[in-house]
Design a protein around this motif. Structure first.
Motif, PDB file in Angstrom:
ATOM      1  N   UNK A   1       0.919  -1.277   0.014  1.00 19.78           N
ATOM      2  CA  UNK A   1       0.009   0.042  -0.101  1.00 19.78           C
ATOM      3  C   UNK A   1       0.942   1.157   0.116  1.00 19.78           C
ATOM      4  N   UNK A   2       0.473   2.257  -0.790  1.00 22.80           N
ATOM      5  CA  UNK A   2       1.305   3.526  -0.914  1.00 22.80           C
ATOM      6  C   UNK A   2       1.088   4.153   0.489  1.00 22.80           C
ATOM      7  N   UNK A   3       1.984   4.936   0.757  1.00 23.15           N
ATOM      8  CA  UNK A   3       1.978   5.873   2.211  1.00 23.15           C
ATOM      9  C   UNK A   3       0.846   6.787   2.128  1.00 23.15           C
ATOM     10  N   UNK A   4       0.462   7.462   0.846  1.00 22.31           N
ATOM     11  CA  UNK A   4      -0.586   8.332   0.708  1.00 22.31           C
ATOM     12  C   UNK A   4      -1.897   7.578   1.253  1.00 22.31           C
ATOM     13  N   UNK A   5      -2.133   6.293   0.571  1.00 17.50           N
ATOM     14  CA  UNK A   5      -3.261   5.848   0.760  1.00 17.50           C
ATOM     15  C   UNK A   5      -3.327   5.392   2.136  1.00 17.50           C
ATOM     16  N   UNK A   6      -2.379   4.869   2.921  1.00 15.95           N
ATOM     17  CA  UNK A   6      -2.219   4.538   4.119  1.00 15.95           C
ATOM     18  C   UNK A   6      -2.848   5.791   5.104  1.00 15.95           C
ATOM     19  N   UNK A   7      -2.183   6.806   4.912  1.00 16.09           N
ATOM     20  CA  UNK A   7      -2.470   8.159   5.549  1.00 16.09           C
ATOM     21  C   UNK A   7      -3.968   8.307   5.451  1.00 16.09           C
ATOM     22  N   UNK A   8      -4.623   8.139   4.425  1.00 17.27           N
ATOM     23  CA  UNK A   8      -5.881   8.671   3.980  1.00 17.27           C
ATOM     24  C   UNK A   8      -6.681   7.541   4.777  1.00 17.27           C
ATOM     25  N   UNK A   9      -6.374   6.418   4.924  1.00 19.14           N
ATOM     26  CA  UNK A   9      -7.226   5.471   5.692  1.00 19.14           C
ATOM     27  C   UNK A   9      -7.113   5.789   7.135  1.00 19.14           C
ATOM     28  N   UNK A  10      -5.948   6.018   7.610  1.00 15.10           N
ATOM     29  CA  UNK A  10      -5.661   6.592   9.281  1.00 15.10           C
ATOM     30  C   UNK A  10      -6.410   7.683   9.582  1.00 15.10           C
ATOM     31  N   UNK A  11      -6.499   8.818   8.555  1.00 15.67           N
ATOM     32  CA  UNK A  11      -6.983  10.028   8.863  1.00 15.67           C
ATOM     33  C   UNK A  11      -8.534   9.779   8.981  1.00 15.67           C
ATOM     34  N   UNK A  12      -9.231   8.846   7.831  1.00 15.40           N
ATOM     35  CA  UNK A  12     -10.652   8.493   7.796  1.00 15.40           C
ATOM     36  C   UNK A  12     -11.000   7.868   9.150  1.00 15.40           C
ATOM     37  N   UNK A  13     -10.269   6.773   9.496  1.00 17.02           N
ATOM     38  CA  UNK A  13     -10.542   6.217  10.832  1.00 17.02           C
ATOM     39  C   UNK A  13     -10.611   7.111  12.136  1.00 17.02           C
ATOM     40  N   UNK A  14      -9.534   7.981  12.158  1.00 18.22           N
ATOM     41  CA  UNK A  14      -9.472   8.818  13.265  1.00 18.22           C
ATOM     42  C   UNK A  14     -10.440   9.733  13.171  1.00 18.22           C
ATOM     43  N   UNK A  15     -10.819  10.187  12.179  1.00 14.37           N
ATOM     44  CA  UNK A  15     -11.807  11.332  12.121  1.00 14.37           C
ATOM     45  C   UNK A  15     -13.185  10.831  12.469  1.00 14.37           C
ATOM     46  N   UNK A  16     -13.547   9.500  12.118  1.00 16.92           N
ATOM     47  CA  UNK A  16     -14.532   8.806  12.458  1.00 16.92           C
ATOM     48  C   UNK A  16     -14.706   8.741  14.048  1.00 16.92           C
ATOM     49  N   UNK A  17     -13.611   8.074  14.526  1.00 18.29           N
ATOM     50  CA  UNK A  17     -13.518   7.923  15.998  1.00 18.29           C
ATOM     51  C   UNK A  17     -13.824   9.151  16.625  1.00 18.29           C
ATOM     52  N   UNK A  18     -13.399  10.328  16.281  1.00 20.51           N
ATOM     53  CA  UNK A  18     -13.374  11.693  16.930  1.00 20.51           C
ATOM     54  C   UNK A  18     -14.683  12.275  16.572  1.00 20.51           C
ATOM     55  N   UNK A  19     -15.594  11.559  15.805  1.00 17.28           N
ATOM     56  CA  UNK A  19     -16.890  12.175  15.296  1.00 17.28           C
ATOM     57  C   UNK A  19     -16.678  13.753  14.811  1.00 17.28           C
ATOM     58  N   UNK A  20     -15.771  13.611  13.909  1.00 20.68           N
ATOM     59  CA  UNK A  20     -15.573  15.007  13.325  1.00 20.68           C
ATOM     60  C   UNK A  20     -15.980  14.995  11.841  1.00 20.68           C
ATOM     61  N   UNK A  21     -16.359  15.924  11.321  1.00 20.80           N
ATOM     62  CA  UNK A  21     -16.696  16.203   9.851  1.00 20.80           C
ATOM     63  C   UNK A  21     -15.632  16.686   9.267  1.00 20.80           C
ATOM     64  N   UNK A  22     -15.416  16.765   7.958  1.00 22.73           N
ATOM     65  CA  UNK A  22     -14.292  17.592   7.063  1.00 22.73           C
ATOM     66  C   UNK A  22     -14.388  18.875   7.556  1.00 22.73           C
ATOM     67  N   UNK A  23     -15.677  19.494   7.749  1.00 29.21           N
ATOM     68  CA  UNK A  23     -15.595  20.892   7.982  1.00 29.21           C
ATOM     69  C   UNK A  23     -15.075  21.235   9.429  1.00 29.21           C
ATOM     70  N   UNK A  24     -15.119  20.367  10.426  1.00 28.27           N
ATOM     71  CA  UNK A  24     -14.703  20.781  11.738  1.00 28.27           C
ATOM     72  C   UNK A  24     -13.142  21.229  11.795  1.00 28.27           C
ATOM     73  N   UNK A  25     -12.327  21.206  10.567  1.00 26.82           N
ATOM     74  CA  UNK A  25     -11.026  21.411  10.529  1.00 26.82           C
ATOM     75  C   UNK A  25     -10.720  22.748  10.283  1.00 26.82           C
ATOM     76  N   UNK A  26     -11.635  23.490   9.848  1.00 27.82           N
ATOM     77  CA  UNK A  26     -11.601  24.818   9.515  1.00 27.82           C
ATOM     78  C   UNK A  26     -11.419  25.721  10.783  1.00 27.82           C
ATOM     79  N   UNK A  27     -10.649  26.807  10.733  1.00 26.05           N
ATOM     80  CA  UNK A  27      -9.934  27.644   9.667  1.00 26.05           C
ATOM     81  C   UNK A  27      -8.400  26.954   9.569  1.00 26.05           C
ATOM     82  N   UNK A  28      -8.172  26.337  10.323  1.00 27.29           N
ATOM     83  CA  UNK A  28      -6.524  25.593  10.176  1.00 27.29           C
ATOM     84  C   UNK A  28      -6.422  24.829   8.731  1.00 27.29           C
TER      85      UNK A  28
END
Length: 90
Positions: A1-28
């Motif tokens: 698996x490529x590193x970018x793909x692995x990072x994508x999966x990790x980010x999605x998983x941890x974002x789901x666990x934290x119950x965060x939407x993609x909008x919750x990262x703004x404004x950073x």
């Protein structure tokens, strides 16, 4: 698996666990950038990893460790942590 793909999966998983939407990262971090990361179309800088981790409520190393666990599915967390510990010893 490529590193970018692995990072994508990790980010999605941890974002789901934290119950965060993609909008919750703004404004950073923009929703579009998070989307690009989760589709493995971008590589984050160290500063962005730190900012993303802060929003997720996890240490940046946790996000990176999860990424490397996806990249190397044969390794267990305890093995990865032991290797890291050995690498950082004086």
């Amino acid at each position: 698996m490529e590193l970018n793909e692995a990072f994508a999966l990790a980010l999605k998983e941890l974002r789901g666990r934290a119950n965060r939407s993609q909008f919750d990262f703004a404004p950073m971090v923009s929703r579009e950038y998070i989307s690009l990361l989760e589709r493995a179309q971008r590589s984050p800088s160290l500063e962005k990893i730190d900012e993303i981790s802060s929003v997720l409520g996890v240490h940046a190393l946790s996000l990176l460790a999860k990424c490397y666990l996806y990249k190397n599915p044969g390794i267990q967390l305890s093995e990865l942590l032991r290797e890291i510990s050995e690498n950082l010893q004086d």
